[in-house]
Design a protein around this motif. Sequence first.
Motif, PDB file in Angstrom:
ATOM      1  N   UNK A  18       0.780  -1.229   0.000  1.00 47.75           N
ATOM      2  CA  UNK A  18       0.000   0.000   0.000  1.00 47.75           C
ATOM      3  C   UNK A  18       0.811   1.278   0.000  1.00 47.75           C
ATOM      4  N   UNK A  19       2.123   1.176  -0.207  1.00 43.07           N
ATOM      5  CA  UNK A  19       2.964   2.379  -0.186  1.00 43.07           C
ATOM      6  C   UNK A  19       2.854   3.189  -1.467  1.00 43.07           C
ATOM      7  N   UNK A  20       2.226   2.607  -2.496  1.00 43.05           N
ATOM      8  CA  UNK A  20       2.091   3.313  -3.773  1.00 43.05           C
ATOM      9  C   UNK A  20       3.224   3.034  -4.731  1.00 43.05           C
ATOM     10  N   UNK A  21       3.949   1.951  -4.495  1.00 48.57           N
ATOM     11  CA  UNK A  21       5.129   1.639  -5.313  1.00 48.57           C
ATOM     12  C   UNK A  21       4.786   1.472  -6.789  1.00 48.57           C
ATOM     13  N   UNK A 153       2.824   5.745   6.647  1.00 57.02           N
ATOM     14  CA  UNK A 153       2.222   5.161   7.840  1.00 57.02           C
ATOM     15  C   UNK A 153       1.185   4.108   7.439  1.00 57.02           C
ATOM     16  N   UNK A 154       0.933   3.176   8.349  1.00 55.50           N
ATOM     17  CA  UNK A 154      -0.092   2.159   8.096  1.00 55.50           C
ATOM     18  C   UNK A 154      -1.441   2.821   7.817  1.00 55.50           C
ATOM     19  N   UNK A 155      -1.749   3.863   8.574  1.00 53.84           N
ATOM     20  CA  UNK A 155      -3.033   4.557   8.397  1.00 53.84           C
ATOM     21  C   UNK A 155      -3.154   5.176   7.009  1.00 53.84           C
ATOM     22  N   UNK A 208       3.163  12.412   3.507  1.00 53.65           N
ATOM     23  CA  UNK A 208       2.712  13.788   3.250  1.00 53.65           C
ATOM     24  C   UNK A 208       3.023  14.247   1.820  1.00 53.65           C
ATOM     25  N   UNK A 209       3.346  13.304   0.928  1.00 55.57           N
ATOM     26  CA  UNK A 209       3.697  13.657  -0.451  1.00 55.57           C
ATOM     27  C   UNK A 209       2.634  13.153  -1.428  1.00 55.57           C
ATOM     28  N   UNK A 210       2.427  13.911  -2.519  1.00 59.61           N
ATOM     29  CA  UNK A 210       1.538  13.404  -3.562  1.00 59.61           C
ATOM     30  C   UNK A 210       2.371  12.661  -4.610  1.00 59.61           C
ATOM     31  N   UNK A 211       1.686  11.996  -5.530  1.00 60.51           N
ATOM     32  CA  UNK A 211       2.389  11.148  -6.490  1.00 60.51           C
ATOM     33  C   UNK A 211       3.341  11.934  -7.376  1.00 60.51           C
ATOM     34  N   UNK A 212       2.974  13.149  -7.749  1.00 63.57           N
ATOM     35  CA  UNK A 212       3.841  13.956  -8.603  1.00 63.57           C
ATOM     36  C   UNK A 212       5.133  14.321  -7.878  1.00 63.57           C
ATOM     37  N   UNK A 213       5.020  14.682  -6.603  1.00 64.32           N
ATOM     38  CA  UNK A 213       6.203  15.044  -5.824  1.00 64.32           C
ATOM     39  C   UNK A 213       7.155  13.859  -5.685  1.00 64.32           C
TER      40      UNK A 213
END
Length: 232
Positions: A18-21, A153-155, A208-213
Amino acid sequence: MKSESNGKINIAIDGPAGAGKSTIARMVASALSYIYVDTGAMYRAVTWYMIQHGIEPDEEQEVLQTAQNLVIQLIPGVDGQKVLVNEENVTTLIRSLAVNAKVSRYAQIEGLRTQLVSLQRQMALRKGVVMDGRDIGTTVLPDAEVKIFMTATVQERARRRYMELKDSVSITLEQLEHDIAARDHLDEQREISPLRQADDAIWMDTTEMNTLEVTEAIVSLAQRSGWREESK
């Protein structure tokens, strides 16, 4: 070592569930005109097939014998990567909760990891690959020029997964938090290629980062590591 034939490098992105890898790896590959290899999808594809044929993770010899006859294809396209198993499109099927619940157990089978790691390394021989998973920087591509350990974070990871699934699956945010925490424990404690940060990987907390960042940060690291504009 950087390939002299095309001036490109390999990028390894590891991290927990779920980290968005996968999302970030796809975006980085697109920005650099690289090839994206979703190793998690390969394990999910095997898991889906085993579930369909009633082969449990503890039936290791049956798993290995069956996996040897599977043809797994990762096909890039305009609408994203398609995953095929023996020419059947399983792209959406491998993201089910049933697969989520069992994929870590199949991934602990040493012989299966050996089979898939060999295939993944072949994909990266010519460089210009972005690969994500849980042991890319430590086991699959230990010589990758750029290694990222991406987490949150897990949340936050549960919230992101909930936003993906809420319209198609009946599950609560609390259940997802529990499932992700349990998956973290399994991945970190398994004997074969456990989830851990490679010594030379860069830790990246994306809470605290979005995908573009995140994408821009990794592309910048790739450029500083020797990737050349003319190699695109």
